[in-house]
Design a protein around this motif. Sequence first.
Motif, PDB file in Angstrom:
ATOM      1  N   PRO A  47      20.298 -12.814   1.828  1.00 28.44           N
ATOM      2  CA  PRO A  47      21.603 -12.662   2.452  1.00 28.44           C
ATOM      3  C   PRO A  47      21.557 -12.579   3.976  1.00 28.44           C
ATOM      4  O   PRO A  47      22.596 -12.408   4.605  1.00 28.44           O
ATOM      5  CB  PRO A  47      22.094 -11.340   1.877  1.00 28.44           C
ATOM      6  N   GLY A  48      20.410 -12.667   4.584  1.00 30.26           N
ATOM      7  CA  GLY A  48      20.301 -12.512   6.029  1.00 30.26           C
ATOM      8  C   GLY A  48      19.953 -11.075   6.374  1.00 30.26           C
ATOM      9  O   GLY A  48      19.727 -10.239   5.493  1.00 30.26           O
ATOM     10  N   PRO A  49      19.907 -10.770   7.672  1.00 31.98           N
ATOM     11  CA  PRO A  49      19.503  -9.425   8.096  1.00 31.98           C
ATOM     12  C   PRO A  49      20.468  -8.352   7.595  1.00 31.98           C
ATOM     13  O   PRO A  49      21.663  -8.599   7.469  1.00 31.98           O
ATOM     14  CB  PRO A  49      19.496  -9.508   9.624  1.00 31.98           C
ATOM     15  N   GLY A  50      19.930  -7.165   7.358  1.00 30.99           N
ATOM     16  CA  GLY A  50      20.739  -6.062   6.848  1.00 30.99           C
ATOM     17  C   GLY A  50      21.398  -5.217   7.914  1.00 30.99           C
ATOM     18  O   GLY A  50      22.059  -4.240   7.594  1.00 30.99           O
ATOM     19  N   ILE A  78      23.275   0.870  -0.507  1.00 30.85           N
ATOM     20  CA  ILE A  78      23.413  -0.137  -1.562  1.00 30.85           C
ATOM     21  C   ILE A  78      22.120  -0.932  -1.694  1.00 30.85           C
ATOM     22  O   ILE A  78      21.609  -1.135  -2.797  1.00 30.85           O
ATOM     23  CB  ILE A  78      24.615  -1.061  -1.275  1.00 30.85           C
ATOM     24  N   ASN A  79      21.581  -1.366  -0.562  1.00 29.62           N
ATOM     25  CA  ASN A  79      20.366  -2.185  -0.593  1.00 29.62           C
ATOM     26  C   ASN A  79      19.151  -1.433  -1.118  1.00 29.62           C
ATOM     27  O   ASN A  79      18.248  -2.042  -1.691  1.00 29.62           O
ATOM     28  CB  ASN A  79      20.084  -2.764   0.794  1.00 29.62           C
ATOM     29  N   SER A 109      21.244  -5.275  -8.884  1.00 29.92           N
ATOM     30  CA  SER A 109      20.496  -6.407  -8.325  1.00 29.92           C
ATOM     31  C   SER A 109      21.050  -6.870  -6.976  1.00 29.92           C
ATOM     32  O   SER A 109      20.643  -7.901  -6.459  1.00 29.92           O
ATOM     33  CB  SER A 109      20.496  -7.575  -9.312  1.00 29.92           C
ATOM     34  N   THR A 110      21.943  -6.083  -6.397  1.00 27.49           N
ATOM     35  CA  THR A 110      22.625  -6.492  -5.167  1.00 27.49           C
ATOM     36  C   THR A 110      21.774  -6.267  -3.931  1.00 27.49           C
ATOM     37  O   THR A 110      21.125  -5.243  -3.781  1.00 27.49           O
ATOM     38  CB  THR A 110      23.941  -5.698  -5.005  1.00 27.49           C
ATOM     39  N   LYS A 111      21.812  -7.234  -3.031  1.00 31.13           N
ATOM     40  CA  LYS A 111      21.209  -7.123  -1.700  1.00 31.13           C
ATOM     41  C   LYS A 111      22.221  -7.710  -0.726  1.00 31.13           C
ATOM     42  O   LYS A 111      22.625  -8.865  -0.859  1.00 31.13           O
ATOM     43  CB  LYS A 111      19.886  -7.892  -1.649  1.00 31.13           C
ATOM     44  N   ASP A 112      22.678  -6.900   0.239  1.00 29.17           N
ATOM     45  CA  ASP A 112      23.683  -7.331   1.204  1.00 29.17           C
ATOM     46  C   ASP A 112      23.058  -7.569   2.567  1.00 29.17           C
ATOM     47  O   ASP A 112      22.127  -6.878   2.971  1.00 29.17           O
ATOM     48  CB  ASP A 112      24.787  -6.274   1.343  1.00 29.17           C
ATOM     49  N   GLY A 113      23.589  -8.550   3.286  1.00 26.60           N
ATOM     50  CA  GLY A 113      23.118  -8.836   4.637  1.00 26.60           C
ATOM     51  C   GLY A 113      24.148  -9.634   5.407  1.00 26.60           C
ATOM     52  O   GLY A 113      25.263  -9.859   4.939  1.00 26.60           O
ATOM     53  N   VAL A 137      23.622 -11.184  -2.299  1.00 28.41           N
ATOM     54  CA  VAL A 137      22.893 -11.926  -3.329  1.00 28.41           C
ATOM     55  C   VAL A 137      22.648 -10.973  -4.493  1.00 28.41           C
ATOM     56  O   VAL A 137      22.488  -9.773  -4.311  1.00 28.41           O
ATOM     57  CB  VAL A 137      21.557 -12.527  -2.811  1.00 28.41           C
ATOM     58  N   GLN A 138      22.641 -11.539  -5.697  1.00 30.48           N
ATOM     59  CA  GLN A 138      22.448 -10.751  -6.909  1.00 30.48           C
ATOM     60  C   GLN A 138      22.035 -11.687  -8.028  1.00 30.48           C
ATOM     61  O   GLN A 138      22.135 -12.903  -7.891  1.00 30.48           O
ATOM     62  CB  GLN A 138      23.724  -9.992  -7.294  1.00 30.48           C
TER      63      GLN A 138
END
Length: 184
Positions: A47-50, A78-79, A109-113, A137-138
Amino acid sequence: MPVVIVVVSLMVGGGLLARELYRVPDPQPDAILALPSSTARPLAQQPGPGSVELTPDAAAHPQHEVIRQLLQAYFDSINSRDYEQWKTTVTKARIQAKSRPAWLQDYRSTKDGSILVYRIDAVSDKDLRVLLGFTSVQDAADAPETLPGASCVRWKLTLPVTVESGHWKVDTVAGYTTPENARC
């Protein structure tokens, strides 16, 4: 002679006043400024940088740094799947609406950026609306209902932020806003 002293004093006072009125404000060195990107990252780089970044418009708000730090802790929780940290960033009403098991299920399974704050608008002294966008992304099985099977989603939404017990907190999202989302 007294007239000259009065005239000079008025000119100096007027000059000092004009200097203050027309002075350019100092830049905000603590704000991370960014502009919306017109190019999309390849799927492998999502997802790019956090880190939470601010547009110049958002950075102009007097509470910008407090809100940036709040949102950074919110997305970090969250991450890292840290429910206890998440609870420190949200209101009591939001905690009551999302139990630990439900929260862990929703974000398993979530990763935010690529988190960008576009605007911060004051509703009152204790209520703000924060317009932001981010990429998530998940696992495809955990995709939002509006985008079944999507493993990468770009979001735009307005988060309500309010003062609770003397601290800014992310509040429950009311019916006045509908998050926008699209596949990456």
